[in-house]
Design a protein around this motif. Structure first.
Motif, mmCIF file in Angstrom:
data_model
loop_
_atom_site.group_PDB
_atom_site.id
_atom_site.type_symbol
_atom_site.label_atom_id
_atom_site.label_comp_id
_atom_site.label_asym_id
_atom_site.label_seq_id
_atom_site.Cartn_x
_atom_site.Cartn_y
_atom_site.Cartn_z
ATOM 1 N N LEU A 17 38.058 55.412 25.264
ATOM 2 C CA LEU A 17 37.455 55.002 26.586
ATOM 3 C C LEU A 17 38.034 54.227 27.687
ATOM 4 O O LEU A 17 38.303 54.643 28.625
ATOM 5 C CB LEU A 17 35.803 54.562 26.185
ATOM 6 N N PHE A 18 38.508 53.185 27.199
ATOM 7 C CA PHE A 18 39.262 52.387 27.920
ATOM 8 C C PHE A 18 40.605 52.813 28.284
ATOM 9 O O PHE A 18 40.928 52.536 29.690
ATOM 10 C CB PHE A 18 39.657 50.924 27.166
ATOM 11 N N LYS A 19 41.373 53.622 27.742
ATOM 12 C CA LYS A 19 42.429 54.350 28.052
ATOM 13 C C LYS A 19 42.138 55.282 29.381
ATOM 14 O O LYS A 19 42.957 55.391 30.075
ATOM 15 C CB LYS A 19 43.312 55.017 27.274
ATOM 16 N N GLY A 57 34.549 57.049 40.023
ATOM 17 C CA GLY A 57 33.233 57.369 39.132
ATOM 18 C C GLY A 57 33.019 58.731 38.791
ATOM 19 O O GLY A 57 32.784 58.949 37.540
ATOM 20 N N MET A 58 33.394 59.519 39.634
ATOM 21 C CA MET A 58 33.436 61.154 39.079
ATOM 22 C C MET A 58 34.375 61.506 38.211
ATOM 23 O O MET A 58 34.137 62.268 37.216
ATOM 24 C CB MET A 58 33.424 61.907 40.390
ATOM 25 N N CYS A 59 35.668 61.115 38.247
ATOM 26 C CA CYS A 59 36.741 61.027 37.498
ATOM 27 C C CYS A 59 36.260 60.507 35.864
ATOM 28 O O CYS A 59 36.547 61.100 35.056
ATOM 29 C CB CYS A 59 37.928 60.291 37.750
ATOM 30 N N LEU A 60 35.615 59.394 35.884
ATOM 31 C CA LEU A 60 35.186 58.821 34.811
ATOM 32 C C LEU A 60 34.301 59.629 33.997
ATOM 33 O O LEU A 60 34.049 59.888 32.821
ATOM 34 C CB LEU A 60 34.896 57.260 34.878
ATOM 35 N N LEU A 61 33.329 60.344 34.802
ATOM 36 C CA LEU A 61 32.223 61.329 34.110
ATOM 37 C C LEU A 61 32.958 62.504 33.597
ATOM 38 O O LEU A 61 32.568 62.934 32.304
ATOM 39 C CB LEU A 61 31.255 61.495 35.445
ATOM 40 N N TRP A 62 34.028 62.978 34.222
ATOM 41 C CA TRP A 62 34.613 64.078 33.807
ATOM 42 C C TRP A 62 35.455 63.835 32.414
ATOM 43 O O TRP A 62 35.455 64.445 31.211
ATOM 44 C CB TRP A 62 35.335 64.623 34.871
ATOM 45 N N GLU A 63 36.181 62.728 32.574
ATOM 46 C CA GLU A 63 36.935 62.301 31.467
ATOM 47 C C GLU A 63 36.355 61.839 29.969
ATOM 48 O O GLU A 63 36.866 62.344 29.084
ATOM 49 C CB GLU A 63 38.277 61.330 31.649
#
Length: 703
Positions: free
Chosen positions: A453-455, A497-503
């Motif tokens: 997750l951190f990566k 934030g939207m990138c994090l939701l996808w990843e």
């Protein structure tokens, strides 16, 4: 022959007819670049074949082509750095031609370790002041090449035009010299006032004082030249040096030269008076056939079997009735002295080989010292590199939680004061079902999950120029607009934030086998940023904006981004256009009401543009994947299932009678049937296994 011969031939063709003709010859006869590699050896047949081809292309006979080649050879070597040394060889033609063989020998020894079959030249003066040139070679058919070579060399070096004619040619087909060709040329000047040699200034007789003995006796000469050999035309040794007398037991009885030596070079030179006479301008290297006396009692076989090598010059004396071999022991290093059991005292005091040995030893010691110094330098460089690496790693660890701009200021020794920032966007995210996950997987798996997750976080934090402020278990706080103010801080943090939701959807939770979900809260406003701590410094951001973002995150739904109204207002001042969904007011920790909105999409950029993917179908903007409620529903259902499992396990642990156990078993059976229908027969019952035949648990079968 050497590739250097081919290189000169190529240059001859190019100078006369241009590059195109050589390219044609090379193509037709498959001549690659190695054909002109100067140090590579080729068969004589291949060289003569190409010379014949060149002769036909230039409309020349083979003899004329070889003569032209000889002339061009001199031009080529003088144009390629040899002009200075050739001009320093001798001051007349006679001595120059008598030195050519030495030049061949030197180049052979220096580059090819004596492996070449080189020619030999010997020049004599005729009574009419012309020169008689003896040419010895193992190769036949090169007489016209020698004519061109000599004529051009004399013209270029001495500015004399000469006529070179072949008078005699014969081959020695007997003995050791079988196949050795001997050609005799006459060299005379075109202009009568030119001389091919300078008159000798040596008087016919020395004027010797009457009280000095006129001749050196043999005993004194044997001491002066401890390895010399003098022999007659019958190849019988007349006298020799003191070293040979003592070490080979040469006494008063006649000794044949062939009994004590063999010729190593010039190669294939017959051990006869006539054979040696044909190579008088060559350096002779001979090897003693017998082991020297002092080595016969040595136990070391490598020393006992070693043979002494002599190197020097053959000279005719007494009108040509005798031959004197003046030489020195072929030794150049202390190691060779040890291996052959030879001493410096065995050499004449004036022998330069003594200096060579000492110089080589000094050079060897210097090389050893340089090698040790180089090793030390390499070790120091390696240690420096390792130190730099450790320093870099230490710096990374020390300043890991500090923005690069502030870390750079700290490294320079400057103090960083806290600063206030009016327009900063803060993002807080956590894992809504983290407590449940920790009950289903082990500590090691939790660490691996959080590392993945951190990566994912760090990659996009860098892309959108944000700063990670805090990471604690499942909680992340990220800011944009500190320590450097940014105009697009709100849009950057929302896109992040939207990138994090996808990843995070790419990360599967072990055992539960569902994509990871996060929830995000974003707020914009005033903050104070600065450094905290002394030994372990951290970059900290505090203020009401952080508190509001944390509160909003707790009110956000799993898999959703909830933003404050201040963030919405900041977004309105950017070039991007965002799709928002009203959520209403929420209460913060300070009991204030904040109006919030769910962030749905960026209307001007697709999700694929935000995450930087180009290998996807552009017909969909991708936001339907992060706004899919199915994943959140699966997590809610999983939470219900796990809660039921925990209730059943609690019942099993607390039941004290058979009836209670049966009730628990019925509940387990119902849970398994429900999971079978909903999750495609995949067991998620915390260890209660399926039966391959009845799909019932072992607990149910007990009942």
């Amino acid at each position: 022959m050497l590739g250097y011969i081919h290189l000169v031939l190529k240059d001859l063709v190019i100078c006369h007819q241009g590059q195109a003709l050589w390219d044609k010859i090379a193509l037709e006869h498959n001549l690659d670049d190695d054909f002109c590699s100067h140090a590579k050896s080729f068969k004589d047949e291949d060289t003569f074949l190409v010379i014949g081809v060149v002769a036909r292309e230039l409309n020349l006979s083979l003899a004329d082509a070889l003569e032209a080649y000889g002339e061009h050879f001199i031009v080529f070597v003088m144009n390629n750095g040899w002009d200075t040394i050739l001009n320093c060889v001798a001051d007349d033609v006679f001595n120059f031609l008598n030195t050519v063989t030495y030049l061949h020998t030197f180049m052979d020894t220096l580059t090819f370790k004596g492996s070449l079959e080189k020619p030999s030249f010997y020049c004599e003066i005729n009574r009419d002041n012309s020169l008689k040139l003896h040419y010895y070679s193992h190769r036949n058919g090169l007489d016209t090449l020698v004519i061109g070579l000599v004529r051009k060399a004399v013209k270029e070096l001495f500015n004399i035009d000469v006529l070179v004619t072949l008078n005699e040619h014969y081959a020695d087909n007997t003995g050791f010299g079988k196949g050795l060709n001997h050609s005799i040329f006459r060299i005379e000047t075109v202009e009568r006032d030119k001389r091919l040699f300078l008159p000798s200034k040596m008087p016919n007789k020395f004027q010797i004082s009457s009280d000095v003995e006129e001749y050196i006796n043999v005993a004194d000469f044997a001491k002066m030249c401890p390895t010399h050999i003098c022999f007659n035309k019958n190849m019988i040794i007349e006298h020799c040096g003191l070293f040979l007398i003592e070490q080979l037991n040469i006494g008063s009885m006649p000794t044949k030269l062939s009994d004590i030596i063999e010729i190593l070079s010039p190669r294939n030179t017959p051990l006869s008076f006539q054979g040696i006479s044909g190579q008088l301008n060559s350096l002779f290297t001979v090897q003693l056939r017998k082991t020297i006396k002092r080595n016969k009692t040595v136990t070391d076989p490598s020393i006992a079997n070693s043979k002494v090598v002599l190197k020097g010059k053959m000279m005719m004396i007494s009108g040509g009735d005798y031959m004197l071999f003046l030489n020195s022991i072929e030794i150049s290093t202390v190691k060779e002295l040890t291996e052959k059991n030879i001493y410096l005292n065995d050499m004449a005091l004036y022998d330069v080989k003594r200096d060579v040995v000492l110089l080589q030893q000094s050079r060897t010691c210097q090389q050893l010292l340089n090698s040790r110094l180089e090793t030390t330098v390499q070790n120091l460089k390696k240690m420096t590199a390792e130190l730099d690496s450790h320093r870099s790693k230490s710096s990374e660890l020390l300043y890991d939680a500090i923005p690069p701009q502030i870390a750079s200021v700290l490294k320079q020794g400057h103090k960083v004061e806290p600063c206030e920032y009016d327009n900063v966007s803060c993002l807080v995210c956590d894992i809504p079902y983290f407590a449940m996950i920790t009950t289903q997987i082990g500590a090691t798996e939790i660490m691996k999950l959080m590392n993945k997750l951190f990566k994912k976080y760090e990659k996009f934090i860098i892309k959108y120029e944000c700063i990670k402020v805090v990471s604690f278990m499942d909680l992340f706080i990220i800011t944009c607009g500190v320590p450097e103010p940014k105009i697009n801080h709100a849009s950057n943090i929302c896109d992040l934030g939207m990138c994090l939701l996808w990843e995070v959807q790419k990360i599967k939770v072990p055992h539960i086998n569902l994509p990871l979900l996060i929830r995000i809260g974003i707020s914009t406003g005033h903050v104070v940023a600065g450094l905290i701590g002394t030994s372990h410094i951290r970059f900290s951001v505090i203020g009401e904006t952080i508190n509001v973002a944390r509160t909003i995150a707790t009110y956000s739904k799993p898999g959703k981004i909830l933003i404050s109204n201040t963030t919405k207002q900041s977004l309105s001042h950017t070039e991007s256009d965002y799709n928002l969904e009203n959520n209403g007011f929420i209460k913060t920790q300070t009991k204030k009401a904040v109006y919030t909105h769910f962030l749905i999409s960026n209307e001007k950029k697709s999700l694929w543009q935000l995450v930087g993917r180009t290998d996807v179908d552009r017909t969909s903007n991708g936001y339907d994947l992060i706004n899919d409620h199915a994943i959140a529903s699966d997590w809610q259902e999983m939470e219900t299932v796990i809660q039921r499992q925990e209730n059943v396990i609690g019942t099993l642990r607390s039941s004290k009678n058979r009836k209670g156990f049966r009730v628990a078993a019925e509940k387990i059976r119902a849970i398994r049937l429900h999971l079978h229908n909903k999750l495609n027969n995949e067991s998620l019952d915390s260890g209660i296994s399926q039966n391959s035949e009845s799909n019932q648990s072992s607990v149910c079968n007990i009942c």
